[in-house]
Enzyme design. Structure first.
Site, PDB file in Angstrom:
ATOM      1  N   CYS A  57       0.977  -1.026   0.043  1.00  0.00           N
ATOM      2  CA  CYS A  57      -0.027  -0.075  -0.117  1.00  0.00           C
ATOM      3  C   CYS A  57       0.906   1.426  -0.181  1.00  0.00           C
ATOM      4  CB  CYS A  57      -0.743  -0.043   1.247  1.00  0.00           C
ATOM      5  SG  CYS A  57      -2.283   1.403   1.147  1.00  0.00           S
ATOM      6  N   ASP A  59       0.254   3.792   1.861  1.00  0.00           N
ATOM      7  CA  ASP A  59       0.430   4.447   3.095  1.00  0.00           C
ATOM      8  C   ASP A  59       1.976   4.694   3.609  1.00  0.00           C
ATOM      9  OD1 ASP A  59       0.368   4.401   6.132  1.00  0.00           O
ATOM     10  OD2 ASP A  59      -1.865   3.923   5.702  1.00  0.00           O
ATOM     11  N   ARG A  61       3.013   4.872   6.388  1.00  0.00           N
ATOM     12  CA  ARG A  61       3.352   3.969   7.532  1.00  0.00           C
ATOM     13  C   ARG A  61       3.968   2.761   7.109  1.00  0.00           C
ATOM     14  NH1 ARG A  61      -2.140   4.026  10.440  1.00  0.00           N
ATOM     15  NH2 ARG A  61      -2.634   3.790   8.430  1.00  0.00           N
ATOM     16  N   HIS A 116      -2.128  -4.220   5.259  1.00  0.00           N
ATOM     17  CA  HIS A 116      -1.856  -3.865   6.577  1.00  0.00           C
ATOM     18  C   HIS A 116      -3.228  -3.305   7.299  1.00  0.00           C
ATOM     19  CE1 HIS A 116      -2.344   0.507   5.843  1.00  0.00           C
ATOM     20  NE2 HIS A 116      -2.295   0.395   4.409  1.00  0.00           N
ATOM     21  N   CYS A 119      -6.137   0.304   7.445  1.00  0.00           N
ATOM     22  CA  CYS A 119      -5.893   0.588   5.874  1.00  0.00           C
ATOM     23  C   CYS A 119      -7.046   1.647   5.546  1.00  0.00           C
ATOM     24  CB  CYS A 119      -5.931  -0.256   4.922  1.00  0.00           C
ATOM     25  SG  CYS A 119      -5.327   0.233   3.272  1.00  0.00           S
TER      26      CYS A 119
END
Length: 236
Positions: A57, A59, A61, A116, A119
């Site tokens: 992803c 993302d 993080r 994850h 999400c």
């Protein structure tokens, strides 16, 4: 003349400070980190030979190299909103191109699709009304429709907090299925040259659960000697 400053949330940094942090990070890398690994980068300057493709992803993080403690050149990474893989022929975009290149040119031996916890893409799939002002994101997340349908028709979750982890896992399974529609992937899986994996990473605990195709469930990834596999059996 009145100069208006951007409204900052508590604990946030200014736009200038955000960019400064990135530049300072680069300078630290350039002056401190790079010299210690100069020989490695010389080897990588003219070629790459990764054996693993990592689809994650976008993302902020999620950092595949950090999570797996991999060095530059180890992973061929593709990231997008929701760690999605369009089925072959649906869209001639960056994900499909990267898969084809990774398999046919780089000859990767493993492809990992990693979802994850927490999400935002999966939360949007659960709440499609939140996407009305984001038509591009809405269209992209249709590649997760299989996962949403599986969740709804099996009626196993009553609340969003219960639905999120289930949907995240179902989405990884759906993308593994999409991945296998790509001819180069299907062919190399069939002859035992390529192995696929479905992982879900927990941000809070750092734990990973991996999909086991034989048991049709996610199992803890806690040993290098017994890794749950999502790869179908070879045929040739």
């Amino acid at each position: 003349m009145i100069h208006h400053k951007a409204l900052l949330l508590p604990g946030s940094v200014s736009p200038d400070q955000a960019l400064q942090n990135v530049v300072e990070g680069f300078l630290h890398f350039h002056h401190e980190v790079f010299p210690q690994q100069e020989e490695l980068f010389k080897k990588l300057a003219t070629a790459q030979r990764p054996k693993v493709m990592f689809i994650a992803c976008a993302d902020s993080r999620i950092v595949p190299e950090l999570i797996t403690q991999s060095a530059p050149g180890d992973l061929f990474v593709t990231r997008n909103v929701g760690n999605l893989v369009p089925a072959y022929g649906q869209i001639n975009g960056g994900v499909s191109t990267a898969i084809e290149y990774a398999v046919l040119v780089l000859g990767v031996q493993h492809i990992i699709i990693c979802g994850h916890s927490d999400c935002g893409a999966m939360r949007a799939v659960l709440n499609p009304q939140s996407l009305e002002k984001m038509p591009t994101v809405k269209a992209w997340l249709r590649h997760a429709e299989v996962a949403r349908t599986m969740l709804q028709e099996n009626g196993c979750c009553a609340t969003e907090s219960e639905s999120m982890p289930v949907l995240t896992e179902e989405n990884v399974i759906a993308q593994l299925q999409h991945l296998q529609t790509h001819p180069c992937v299907a062919s190399r899986i069939a002859n035992g040259q390529l192995f696929i994996h479905g992982w879900v990473y927990n941000i809070q605990t750092s734990e990973i659960r991996a999909y086991d195709v034989d048991q049709a469930c996610f199992l803890p990834l806690d040993s290098v000697h017994s890794v749950p596999m999502a790869t179908p059996k070879t045929r040739f």
